[in-house]
Write an enzyme that holds these catalytic residues in place. Structure first.
Site, PDB file in Angstrom:
ATOM      1  N   HIS A 316       0.626  -4.996   8.678  1.00  0.00           N
ATOM      2  CA  HIS A 316       0.409  -3.686   7.344  1.00  0.00           C
ATOM      3  C   HIS A 316       1.030  -3.801   6.801  1.00  0.00           C
ATOM      4  CE1 HIS A 316       0.372  -0.174   6.254  1.00  0.00           C
ATOM      5  NE2 HIS A 316      -0.629   0.973   7.410  1.00  0.00           N
ATOM      6  N   ASP A 373      -3.318   1.130  14.704  1.00  0.00           N
ATOM      7  CA  ASP A 373      -4.095   0.373  15.233  1.00  0.00           C
ATOM      8  C   ASP A 373      -4.046   0.119  17.006  1.00  0.00           C
ATOM      9  OD1 ASP A 373      -5.482   0.461  12.180  1.00  0.00           O
ATOM     10  OD2 ASP A 373      -5.983   2.085  13.629  1.00  0.00           O
TER      11      ASP A 373
HETATM   12  C1  SDX Z   1      -4.632   0.134   8.427  1.00  0.00           C
HETATM   13  O1  SDX Z   1      -3.075   0.700   4.671  1.00  0.00           O
HETATM   14  C2  SDX Z   1      -3.046   1.582   4.966  1.00  0.00           C
HETATM   15  O2  SDX Z   1      -1.637   3.382   5.641  1.00  0.00           O
HETATM   16  C3  SDX Z   1      -3.581   1.579   6.274  1.00  0.00           C
HETATM   17  C4  SDX Z   1      -4.141   2.277   7.922  1.00  0.00           C
HETATM   18  C5  SDX Z   1      -3.543   4.230   7.438  1.00  0.00           C
HETATM   19  O3  SDX Z   1      -2.872   4.752   8.067  1.00  0.00           O
HETATM   20  O4  SDX Z   1      -4.726   4.523   5.768  1.00  0.00           O
HETATM   21  O5  SDX Z   1      -2.264   2.566   8.474  1.00  0.00           O
HETATM   22  C6  SDX Z   1      -4.285   1.529   8.240  1.00  0.00           C
HETATM   23  O6  SDX Z   1      -6.206   0.061   8.284  1.00  0.00           O
HETATM   24  C7  SDX Z   1      -3.917  -0.817   9.702  1.00  0.00           C
HETATM   25  C8  SDX Z   1      -3.915  -1.756   9.388  1.00  0.00           C
HETATM   26  C9  SDX Z   1      -5.067  -2.113  10.787  1.00  0.00           C
HETATM   27  N1  SDX Z   1      -5.953  -3.661  10.272  1.00  0.00           N
HETATM   28  C10 SDX Z   1      -5.514  -5.150  10.745  1.00  0.00           C
HETATM   29  O7  SDX Z   1      -5.061  -4.382  12.309  1.00  0.00           O
HETATM   30  C11 SDX Z   1      -6.076  -6.044  10.449  1.00  0.00           C
HETATM   31  C12 SDX Z   1      -4.928  -7.149  10.930  1.00  0.00           C
HETATM   32  N2  SDX Z   1      -4.011  -7.101  10.259  1.00  0.00           N
HETATM   33  C13 SDX Z   1      -4.666  -7.424   8.549  1.00  0.00           C
HETATM   34  O8  SDX Z   1      -5.283  -8.339   8.063  1.00  0.00           O
HETATM   35  C14 SDX Z   1      -3.371  -7.549   7.494  1.00  0.00           C
HETATM   36  O9  SDX Z   1      -2.403  -7.349   8.469  1.00  0.00           O
HETATM   37  C15 SDX Z   1      -3.851  -6.103   6.712  1.00  0.00           C
HETATM   38  C16 SDX Z   1      -5.120  -6.107   6.213  1.00  0.00           C
HETATM   39  C17 SDX Z   1      -3.565  -4.866   7.868  1.00  0.00           C
HETATM   40  C18 SDX Z   1      -2.457  -6.060   5.809  1.00  0.00           C
HETATM   41  O10 SDX Z   1      -2.833  -7.443   4.724  1.00  0.00           O
HETATM   42  P1  SDX Z   1      -1.794  -7.745   3.992  1.00  0.00           P
HETATM   43  O11 SDX Z   1      -0.600  -6.611   2.975  1.00  0.00           O
HETATM   44  O12 SDX Z   1      -2.461  -8.461   2.504  1.00  0.00           O
HETATM   45  O13 SDX Z   1      -0.881  -8.911   3.833  1.00  0.00           O
HETATM   46  P2  SDX Z   1      -2.389 -10.009   3.890  1.00  0.00           P
HETATM   47  O14 SDX Z   1      -3.068 -10.267   5.209  1.00  0.00           O
HETATM   48  O15 SDX Z   1      -1.680 -10.893   2.952  1.00  0.00           O
HETATM   49  O16 SDX Z   1      -0.891 -10.663   5.418  1.00  0.00           O
HETATM   50  C19 SDX Z   1       0.502 -11.240   4.864  1.00  0.00           C
HETATM   51  C20 SDX Z   1       0.240 -12.925   5.917  1.00  0.00           C
HETATM   52  C21 SDX Z   1      -1.171 -13.983   5.618  1.00  0.00           C
HETATM   53  O17 SDX Z   1      -0.264 -15.397   6.370  1.00  0.00           O
HETATM   54  P3  SDX Z   1       0.018 -15.884   4.689  1.00  0.00           P
HETATM   55  O18 SDX Z   1      -1.402 -15.859   3.647  1.00  0.00           O
HETATM   56  O19 SDX Z   1       1.159 -15.375   3.630  1.00  0.00           O
HETATM   57  O20 SDX Z   1       0.288 -16.695   5.395  1.00  0.00           O
HETATM   58  O21 SDX Z   1       0.868 -12.554   7.071  1.00  0.00           O
HETATM   59  C22 SDX Z   1      -0.896 -13.379   7.861  1.00  0.00           C
HETATM   60  C23 SDX Z   1      -1.593 -13.700   7.052  1.00  0.00           C
HETATM   61  O22 SDX Z   1      -2.416 -13.991   6.947  1.00  0.00           O
HETATM   62  N3  SDX Z   1      -0.900 -11.648   8.667  1.00  0.00           N
HETATM   63  C24 SDX Z   1      -1.675 -12.454  10.022  1.00  0.00           C
HETATM   64  C25 SDX Z   1      -1.976 -11.235  10.153  1.00  0.00           C
HETATM   65  N4  SDX Z   1      -1.878  -9.887   8.678  1.00  0.00           N
HETATM   66  C26 SDX Z   1      -0.903 -10.625   8.571  1.00  0.00           C
HETATM   67  N5  SDX Z   1      -2.208 -13.573  11.047  1.00  0.00           N
HETATM   68  C27 SDX Z   1      -2.108 -12.655  12.054  1.00  0.00           C
HETATM   69  N6  SDX Z   1      -2.776 -11.757  12.730  1.00  0.00           N
HETATM   70  C28 SDX Z   1      -2.680 -10.847  11.606  1.00  0.00           C
HETATM   71  N7  SDX Z   1      -2.982  -9.313  12.069  1.00  0.00           N
END
Ligand code: SDX
Length: 441
Positions: A316, A373
């Site tokens: 998140h 989710d």
């Molecule tokens: C919602 O914003 C809100 O409030 C949203 C929400 C709401 O109520 O409106 O809470 C609802 O959208 C919840 C999130 C649902 N999405 C997912 O579950 C999809 C999986 N999660 C990711 O795609 C990610 O965690 C996000 C999109 C939710 C957040 O992305 P960020 O903040 O841009 O963080 P990032 O993608 O830069 O990740 C940081 C690191 C990265 O690694 P590095 O590049 O630093 O090496 O963490 C890793 C990412 O690769 N990472 C994951 C991961 N999520 C982040 N690695 C594996 N699995 C994951 N799920």
């Protein structure tokens, strides 16, 4: 009209930026929960510099008094009230009123709000026919976004964002008609006749009946099913400046009508990184189940930089500790499935996956925890809601939050049209080349 929000944040000691040897001061704003930010509205005019903040991770777009969340402490409050208390004691219509109008309603305010919604659940027949034009396998989010925008064509005489009475009318219409449109989208996708709303049912029961009744057979909504949906809608109702809510604000900042703004939110929510994650989680759990349930294999894939696999439902932007909603939903999973006598093997896989991930250094270091989710789809499935309708359910829940933010932004006299800057990295000045002189195939 709510007062101008600028007066809400306290002004604190200014910060000083030194740029190319010159010092510049910018006012510091402090919110009611001690969140601090410095106002750079004069930055470019004074320094020629702009800021760069990928994904706006460090940038506030507005001041807001609707929802507060603390990602480090796992706190979520709607108008100051903790989500745990609302989940236990309130209902979705009362929470919607709280978010939209800023206070818990009195009995008469709540009764009037409910009555207004009840009397506006019907959808114009011409619009209902429009839905039948979509292909059977159309994603319900495509149908819902199209139908929501199309709603505005039936109320062209009352779309003025600056008219409080017209805004109130459209808030009622959206709250009342979105469930009807969502159920119609589902019925269209399975080729069944649309079921009209019934005024003697509560909000959640009315929706569930429109989803599962057929003309040849009545469907009596079990209370535990309606209660489970009520809880999920409360938990999804708002989440401050998330992607879809920021989209609603950006569209609305151009003085676009509320239907156009909410449509923008529905489209942004559809993405699998946002609200579409609940569908993606179930598809992921299904895949793991079919593959023998080896959760460690998938935890490994999620860590592998050469793999595009993400653990959907994990991570998140703000919660770097637990997502309080995920904790509530996880607990509700066991209760709802037991009450309904449903045994879903995907729940056990989800729990094993969570346990494996939370012990793994990759997830611990990157502070990746289950989000809202991760478990919600298990409950939606127990309510017989099909996977491709999960994000529609998220949209139904988030509607009052979108409305509340659109209303707050529209009523704020200091709101400006949203128009970010960029750092240009394209070609410098280049002359036009006549086609006869162009190289290549
Ligand atoms: C919602 O914003 C809100 O409030 C949203 C929400 C709401 O109520 O409106 O809470 C609802 O959208 C919840 C999130 C649902 N999405 C997912 O579950 C999809 C999986 N999660 C990711 O795609 C990610 O965690 C996000 C999109 C939710 C957040 O992305 P960020 O903040 O841009 O963080 P990032 O993608 O830069 O990740 C940081 C690191 C990265 O690694 P590095 O590049 O630093 O090496 O963490 C890793 C990412 O690769 N990472 C994951 C991961 N999520 C982040 N690695 C594996 N699995 C994951 N799920």
């Amino acid at each position: 009209m709510s007062e101008n929000l600028k007066s809400k944040a306290e002004l604190e000691k200014p910060v000083t930026l030194e740029i190319e040897g010159k010092k510049f001061q910018y006012p510091t704003l402090k919110g009611t929960e001690d969140e601090k930010g410095f106002d750079i509205s004069a930055l470019r005019a004074q320094t020629g510099y702009i800021t760069m903040d990928n994904g706006y991770a460090n940038t506030s777009s507005c001041q807001s008094s609707i929802t507060f969340l603390d990602g480090e402490l796992g706190i979520l409050r709607y108008r100051g009230i903790p989500i745990e208390q609302l989940a236990e004691k309130s209902n979705f219509i009362e929470v919607s009123y709280l978010l939209i109008y800023g206070h818990l309603p009195t009995q008469s305010e709540l009764s009037q709000f409910k009555a207004d919604i009840t009397r506006h659940t019907l959808v114009n027949e011409d619009l209902a026919h429009l839905l039948s034009g979509f292909p059977r396998d159309a994603h319900p989010m495509a149908i819902l976004s199209a139908a929501t925008c199309a709603l505005s064509t039936y109320y062209q005489d009352s779309l003025n964002p600056a008219d409080p009475e017209q805004v109130k009318q459209n808030i009622t219409r959206l709250m009342a008609k979105l469930p009807t449109l969502a159920a119609f989208a589902y019925k269209t996708s399975i080729g069944q006749p649309k079921i009209q709303p019934k005024n003697d049912l509560d909000y959640c029961s009315n929706f569930l009946r429109m989803m599962f009744a057929v003309p040849s057979e009545e469907y009596h909504v079990p209370k535990e099913v309606a209660d489970a949906l009520n809880l999920l809608l409360i938990l999804h109702a708002d989440h401050e400046q998330n992607c879809s809510t920021s989209t609603v604000r950006l569209v609305g900042s151009s003085a676009a009508n509320i239907y156009a703004s909410i449509t923008g939110g529905i489209c942004a929510l559809w993405g699998p990184l946002h609200g579409g994650a609940n569908q993606a989680v179930m598809e992921m759990l299904e895949e793991i189940h079919k593959d023998g349930g080896d959760v460690n294999k998938y935890v490994g894939l999620a860590k592998d930089k050469n793999s595009t696999f993400k653990l959907m439902g994990f991570g998140h932007r703000v919660y770097k500790n637990f997502d309080p909603r995920a904790s509530i939903i996880k607990k509700a999973c066991d209760q709802v499935l037991n009450k309904l006598g449903v045994n879903n093997p995907l729940l056990e896989i989800a729990k094993k996956l969570e346990e494996a991930a939370l012990k793994d250094s990759y997830f611990i270091e990157k502070k990746l925890y289950p989000n809202v989710d991760f478990y919600s789809g298990i409950i939606y499935s127990a309510l017989n809601i099909p996977v491709n309708m999960f994000t529609v359910m998220f949209a139904m829940g988030r509607l009052p939050g979108w409305i509340a933010h659109w209303k707050e932004m529209t009523e704020n006299t200091s709101t400006k049209i949203g128009r970010p800057r960029q750092i240009y990295t394209g070609p410098t000045k280049t002359d036009y080349t006549p086609i006869s002189q162009r190289r290549g195939k």
